[in-house]
Design a protein around this motif. Structure first.
Motif, PDB file in Angstrom:
ATOM      1  N   ALA A 135       0.830  -1.205   0.000  1.00  0.00           N
ATOM      2  CA  ALA A 135       0.000   0.000   0.000  1.00  0.00           C
ATOM      3  C   ALA A 135       0.866   1.258   0.000  1.00  0.00           C
ATOM      4  O   ALA A 135       0.507   2.264  -0.623  1.00  0.00           O
ATOM      5  N   VAL A 136       2.004   1.221   0.690  1.00  0.00           N
ATOM      6  CA  VAL A 136       2.934   2.355   0.683  1.00  0.00           C
ATOM      7  C   VAL A 136       3.342   2.670  -0.755  1.00  0.00           C
ATOM      8  O   VAL A 136       3.301   3.825  -1.199  1.00  0.00           O
ATOM      9  N   ALA A 137       3.739   1.652  -1.489  1.00  0.00           N
ATOM     10  CA  ALA A 137       4.179   1.851  -2.871  1.00  0.00           C
ATOM     11  C   ALA A 137       3.032   2.338  -3.754  1.00  0.00           C
ATOM     12  O   ALA A 137       3.212   3.219  -4.602  1.00  0.00           O
ATOM     13  N   ASN A 417      16.474  -0.679  -0.915  1.00  0.00           N
ATOM     14  CA  ASN A 417      16.987  -0.264  -2.214  1.00  0.00           C
ATOM     15  C   ASN A 417      17.077  -1.411  -3.216  1.00  0.00           C
ATOM     16  O   ASN A 417      17.477  -1.196  -4.363  1.00  0.00           O
ATOM     17  N   GLN A 418      16.714  -2.604  -2.779  1.00  0.00           N
ATOM     18  CA  GLN A 418      16.744  -3.776  -3.650  1.00  0.00           C
ATOM     19  C   GLN A 418      15.314  -4.250  -3.910  1.00  0.00           C
ATOM     20  O   GLN A 418      14.437  -4.111  -3.045  1.00  0.00           O
ATOM     21  N   PRO A 419      15.046  -4.815  -5.086  1.00  0.00           N
ATOM     22  CA  PRO A 419      13.698  -5.334  -5.349  1.00  0.00           C
ATOM     23  C   PRO A 419      13.446  -6.627  -4.583  1.00  0.00           C
ATOM     24  O   PRO A 419      14.364  -7.409  -4.346  1.00  0.00           O
ATOM     25  N   MET A 420      12.195  -6.825  -4.193  1.00  0.00           N
ATOM     26  CA  MET A 420      11.770  -8.094  -3.609  1.00  0.00           C
ATOM     27  C   MET A 420      10.778  -8.729  -4.566  1.00  0.00           C
ATOM     28  O   MET A 420       9.752  -8.133  -4.903  1.00  0.00           O
ATOM     29  N   GLY A 421      11.095  -9.930  -5.039  1.00  0.00           N
ATOM     30  CA  GLY A 421      10.186 -10.596  -5.961  1.00  0.00           C
ATOM     31  C   GLY A 421      10.659 -11.986  -6.284  1.00  0.00           C
ATOM     32  O   GLY A 421      11.829 -12.326  -6.095  1.00  0.00           O
ATOM     33  N   GLY A 422       9.746 -12.796  -6.770  1.00  0.00           N
ATOM     34  CA  GLY A 422      10.065 -14.167  -7.114  1.00  0.00           C
ATOM     35  C   GLY A 422      10.368 -14.328  -8.588  1.00  0.00           C
ATOM     36  O   GLY A 422      10.475 -13.355  -9.353  1.00  0.00           O
ATOM     37  N   VAL A 423      10.484 -15.589  -8.999  1.00  0.00           N
ATOM     38  CA  VAL A 423      10.757 -15.908 -10.402  1.00  0.00           C
ATOM     39  C   VAL A 423      10.128 -17.267 -10.692  1.00  0.00           C
ATOM     40  O   VAL A 423      10.220 -18.192  -9.885  1.00  0.00           O
ATOM     41  N   ALA A 430       8.092  -7.230  -8.847  1.00  0.00           N
ATOM     42  CA  ALA A 430       8.863  -6.899  -7.655  1.00  0.00           C
ATOM     43  C   ALA A 430       8.346  -5.612  -7.036  1.00  0.00           C
ATOM     44  O   ALA A 430       7.691  -4.805  -7.690  1.00  0.00           O
ATOM     45  N   TYR A 431       8.651  -5.440  -5.751  1.00  0.00           N
ATOM     46  CA  TYR A 431       8.348  -4.179  -5.081  1.00  0.00           C
ATOM     47  C   TYR A 431       9.424  -3.927  -4.041  1.00  0.00           C
ATOM     48  O   TYR A 431      10.435  -4.605  -4.008  1.00  0.00           O
ATOM     49  N   HIS A 432       9.199  -2.916  -3.191  1.00  0.00           N
ATOM     50  CA  HIS A 432      10.130  -2.354  -2.202  1.00  0.00           C
ATOM     51  C   HIS A 432      10.745  -1.082  -2.777  1.00  0.00           C
ATOM     52  O   HIS A 432      11.256  -1.078  -3.905  1.00  0.00           O
ATOM     53  N   GLY A 433      10.705  -0.015  -1.993  1.00  0.00           N
ATOM     54  CA  GLY A 433      11.372   1.216  -2.377  1.00  0.00           C
ATOM     55  C   GLY A 433      10.972   1.688  -3.763  1.00  0.00           C
ATOM     56  O   GLY A 433       9.792   1.655  -4.150  1.00  0.00           O
ATOM     57  N   GLU A 434      11.950   2.155  -4.532  1.00  0.00           N
ATOM     58  CA  GLU A 434      11.669   2.667  -5.869  1.00  0.00           C
ATOM     59  C   GLU A 434      11.125   1.585  -6.791  1.00  0.00           C
ATOM     60  O   GLU A 434      10.363   1.870  -7.718  1.00  0.00           O
ATOM     61  N   TRP A 435      11.497   0.327  -6.525  1.00  0.00           N
ATOM     62  CA  TRP A 435      10.976  -0.768  -7.346  1.00  0.00           C
ATOM     63  C   TRP A 435       9.460  -0.871  -7.201  1.00  0.00           C
ATOM     64  O   TRP A 435       8.760  -1.137  -8.175  1.00  0.00           O
ATOM     65  N   GLY A 436       8.953  -0.677  -5.975  1.00  0.00           N
ATOM     66  CA  GLY A 436       7.510  -0.687  -5.778  1.00  0.00           C
ATOM     67  C   GLY A 436       6.841   0.501  -6.446  1.00  0.00           C
ATOM     68  O   GLY A 436       5.769   0.369  -7.059  1.00  0.00           O
ATOM     69  N   PHE A 437       7.467   1.680  -6.327  1.00  0.00           N
ATOM     70  CA  PHE A 437       6.933   2.866  -7.004  1.00  0.00           C
ATOM     71  C   PHE A 437       6.827   2.616  -8.505  1.00  0.00           C
ATOM     72  O   PHE A 437       5.807   2.927  -9.130  1.00  0.00           O
ATOM     73  N   ASN A 438       7.856   2.043  -9.100  1.00  0.00           N
ATOM     74  CA  ASN A 438       7.839   1.770 -10.542  1.00  0.00           C
ATOM     75  C   ASN A 438       6.801   0.719 -10.906  1.00  0.00           C
ATOM     76  O   ASN A 438       6.149   0.812 -11.958  1.00  0.00           O
ATOM     77  N   THR A 439       6.644  -0.289 -10.060  1.00  0.00           N
ATOM     78  CA  THR A 439       5.664  -1.343 -10.331  1.00  0.00           C
ATOM     79  C   THR A 439       4.256  -0.777 -10.433  1.00  0.00           C
ATOM     80  O   THR A 439       3.470  -1.181 -11.294  1.00  0.00           O
ATOM     81  N   PHE A 440       3.934   0.168  -9.567  1.00  0.00           N
ATOM     82  CA  PHE A 440       2.582   0.720  -9.528  1.00  0.00           C
ATOM     83  C   PHE A 440       2.461   2.038 -10.298  1.00  0.00           C
ATOM     84  O   PHE A 440       1.510   2.798 -10.093  1.00  0.00           O
TER      85      PHE A 440
END
Length: 477
Positions: A135-137, A417-423, A430-440
């Motif tokens: 939700a933050v992202a 600062n690192q993405p969290m996601g599976g494969v 992925a999300y977390h930090g800027e990666w989450g912002f970009n995802t959404f």
């Protein structure tokens, strides 16, 4: 009466979604100040109700260690909010992108835009963290967020629904009910993005439902996350760190170590050290307040079934007490368990464990763990212990996983600062930090043409000028 309540719940779900959808389509993207205000309100919500959330989660579990809730959930989300608020202005700014020579002095920009309405389907194992971190992202990216908590944490879900309604307008963020028909309808809504955290089995169902609307999905799933103990590893250090990671939240963690691969010459010594580390941390008393309960009776029964199957097929089992012990079962706590003599035919090596059982397998050659891991689904996490850099790099190069921690477990998840996601079977996106912002966000590419550039004027009728331009473009290409 139940039918009427369910129908009312479905109508409320549809009304909430369409209100958000209409607002997202009819109003400009929220400016930085609005987004920071939403993050500040979310931070206040967590801080004001921290004790209540912890108590509700513990009640839903039967017992959930408050320190674990604080470390793994509350502080994690508060840290995510702080990091996001600090960097949000930079993330929102148009990004400079290099322009090819033939299009100069034009310029490229990548402009982040909100997608619209983001749906979040949350799991039960870390209900606060895995609900509010996405939700933050979503809010930071300027979206509205609709959240569906897990039916296994009803007290937490009720408190979250109440507190969110008090802090956020209905077109900003809402928390839905948890009934089965609402869960089914939720995934079928035409969200602009849908995030699901949970099992691979349910992830397939969610992805199929979203696919009917061509809704992009981020799937945070699970699987069997391996640990490799290299011949160069410090066994005492590895045992302590693996024991903690495995028993955090009683093993009900998607990135918990699922099995350990250790050199055969060290297997028994490592098993003993692991058993001792588990006993030092959590003792043998089911009343230990540091040790959490299993979420539900059916999950406890599933763990009993995995253990019984392993025993029947020849595994050796060491644990603090028998799970048949009335005191353990009454509290729905499963004794920390180490298994050796494990084979691939056992169910415990075929299913994600999601509990405090840890199989240990031996190997002779350093290539064997790599082959063993690569013969199975891509794991969400992989852990490697040792001091041999060449051996470490060989594992990193030849295995594919969602994330890796070297000489510890779980810690890569905390890196904002690192993405969290599976494969693969362990997830996508992925999300977390800027990666989450970009995802959404929609990162929209924009080209601004300069009036001084004539290379793009390749209009018919095609003649000598166009031929010369085409020849020059071919050379530039």
């Amino acid at each position: 009466m139940d039918q009427a309540l369910h129908s009312a719940g479905r109508r409320a779900l549809d009304d909430d979604f369409h209100r958000m959808w209409a607002t997202a389509r009819q109003t400009p993207p929220p400016p930085l100040e609005t987004r920071l205000d939403r993050l500040a309100r979310l931070r206040a919500l967590i801080r004001d109700h921290e004790a209540g959330f912890s108590a509700a989660i513990s009640a839903d579990f039967g017992h959930r260690c408050p320190v674990e809730t604080q470390i793994a959930e509350t502080l994690s989300v508060l840290g995510e909010i702080k990091h996001t608020a600090r960097h949000l202005k930079a993330w929102m700014a148009p990004r400079r992108i290099a322009t090819q020579l033939q299009f100069l002095p034009g310029r490229n920009r990548l402009i982040p835009q909100p997608l619209g309405v983001v749906g979040i389907i949350a799991p039960w194992n870390y209900p606060l963290q895995l609900t509010l971190a996405p939700a933050v992202a979503a809010l930071a990216a300027g979206n509205a967020a609709m959240i569906k908590p897990s039916e296994l944490t009803p007290r937490f879900a009720a408190l979250l629904q109440e507190t969110v309604a008090a802090k956020f307008a209905p077109d900003e963020m809402v928390v839905t009910g948890i009934e089965d028909d609402i869960a089914e309808a939720f995934a079928a809504l035409p969200f602009d993005h849908l995030m699901f955290t949970g099992s691979t089995r349910v992830g397939r169902i969610v992805a199929a439902a979203a696919g009917r609307n061509l809704t992009p999905v981020t799937l945070e799933l699970g699987g069997k996350s391996p640990v490799i103990i290299d011949a160069s590893a410090d066994l005492d250090q590895a045992a302590a760190r693996i024991a903690y990671a495995k028993l955090l939240n009683a093993g009900q963690t998607c990135i918990a170590p699922d099995y350990v691969l250790v050199p055969n010459v060290s297997l028994q010594a490592f098993a003993d050290k692991l058993r001792d580390a588990m006993r030092r941390m959590f003792g043998a008393d089911p009343g230990n307040q540091d040790y959490s309960s299993i979420i539900a009776e059916r999950h406890y029964a599933r763990l009993e079934g995995l253990l019984a199957d392993a025993r029947a097929l020849g595994a050796s089992v060491v644990q603090s007490a028998s799970p048949d012990d009335a005191a353990w079962k009454a509290l729905r706590k499963f004794p920390p368990t180490v298994l050796t003599g494990v084979s691939s035919e056992m169910k415990i090596m075929q299913e994600e464990i999601f509990g405090p059982l840890l199989p240990i397998l031996g190997y002779d050659d350093a290539s064997e763990p790599i082959a063993f891991i690569n013969a199975r689904d891509r794991p969400l996490a992989l852990y490697w212990f040792g001091t041999d850099d060449a051996a470490r790099d060989e594992v990193l190069a030849r295995t594919v996983s969602g994330g890796v921690t070297v000489n510890d477990c779980l810690v890569h998840f905390a890196q904002v600062n690192q993405p969290m996601g599976g494969v693969g079977a362990s997830g996508s996106g992925a999300y977390h930090g800027e990666w989450g912002f970009n995802t959404f966000s929609k990162l929209k590419p924009v080209f601004y043409r300069s009036p001084y550039n004539r290379f793009a004027d390749l209009y018919p009728p095609y003649g000598g000028t166009v031929a010369r331009l085409a020849k020059l473009l071919r050379w530039l290409s």
